[in-house]
Write a protein that holds these residues in place. Structure first.
Motif, PDB file in Angstrom:
ATOM      1  N   ARG A 185     -29.679 -31.348 -20.383  1.00 22.50           N
ATOM      2  CA  ARG A 185     -29.407 -32.768 -20.218  1.00 22.50           C
ATOM      3  C   ARG A 185     -27.943 -33.024 -20.516  1.00 22.50           C
ATOM      4  NH1 ARG A 185     -33.323 -36.913 -22.730  1.00 22.50           N
ATOM      5  NH2 ARG A 185     -32.065 -38.167 -21.337  1.00 22.50           N
ATOM      6  N   ARG A 186     -27.362 -33.967 -19.761  1.00 21.74           N
ATOM      7  CA  ARG A 186     -25.979 -34.368 -19.993  1.00 21.74           C
ATOM      8  C   ARG A 186     -25.909 -35.121 -21.296  1.00 21.74           C
ATOM      9  NH1 ARG A 186     -22.778 -31.688 -18.403  1.00 21.74           N
ATOM     10  NH2 ARG A 186     -21.272 -33.238 -18.979  1.00 21.74           N
ATOM     11  N   LYS A 187     -24.870 -34.873 -22.061  1.00 23.76           N
ATOM     12  CA  LYS A 187     -24.677 -35.571 -23.339  1.00 23.76           C
ATOM     13  C   LYS A 187     -23.605 -36.615 -23.190  1.00 23.76           C
ATOM     14  CE  LYS A 187     -26.223 -32.130 -26.601  1.00 23.76           C
ATOM     15  NZ  LYS A 187     -26.921 -31.110 -26.092  1.00 23.76           N
TER      16      LYS A 187
END
Length: 187
Positions: A185-187
């Motif tokens: 997942r993108r942070k």
């Protein structure tokens, strides 16, 4: 990107800028260094010129256009939010136009000013530097604080970094049929 010459005038895109493949550039359009132009943006230089100076960003679904002989100018570090419409106007250095705002002909958005989301800035309006305008028609609501300006500038820096990241890694891909195990997942 879809890029079209118009009556012999070809758009110019600095090699350090990122223009999404679904954006459309027509005619007298100049995209400066480090700029970001998002998906489905339309920059039409068929009547007048469209200029994005260094580090400006024009986000998804924006339309930039003008009457014959006029210009849309977004100065350095200008920040144009999703779905905004700019028609024959000037956005000064480090200013922001919010999501879905409409900025009409002859308008000048002052340096480090902000136009609120969904605002309508009527033709000929001069927005003072470092002020917030909102409403239909847009009116000055208050002066911006140093914190307001700094927060906006941080958003602009994110888009400048996004231009670099997209140039390095944004590629067409076929969608997966299902979510892979351990999906990042993108942070």
């Amino acid at each position: 990107m879809a890029c079209y010459s118009f009556e012999g005038v070809v758009p110019v895109v600095d090699p350090t800028a990122y223009v999404h493949p679904t954006a459309v550039l027509i005619g007298d359009v100049i995209v400066g260094p480090g700029c970001y132009v998002g998906p489905c943006a339309s920059l039409r230089g068929d009547f007048g010129q469209v200029v994005l100076e260094a580090g400006a960003n024009v986000q998804d679904g924006c339309v930039l256009h003008s009457f014959p002989g006029a210009q849309v100018l977004v100065e350095a570090d200008g920040h144009i939010g999703h779905g905004a419409v700019l028609h024959g106007c000037v956005v000064r250095r480090d200013a922001m136009v919010g999501i879905k705002a409409v900025v009409m002909d002859g308008v000048e958005i002052g340096e480090q000013a902000m136009v609120a989301a969904c605002a309508f800035v009527a033709a000929g309006t001069k927005v003072p530097p470092r002020s917030l305008v909102a409403g239909m028609p847009a009116q000055v609501k208050r002066q911006l604080t140093d914190e307001d300006v700094a927060r906006k500038h941080q958003g602009t820096l994110l888009y400048q970094e996004l231009a670099r990241r997209c140039a390095a890694s944004c590629r067409p891909a076929d969608p997966l049929a299902s979510v892979e195990p351990g999906r990042r997942r993108r942070k």
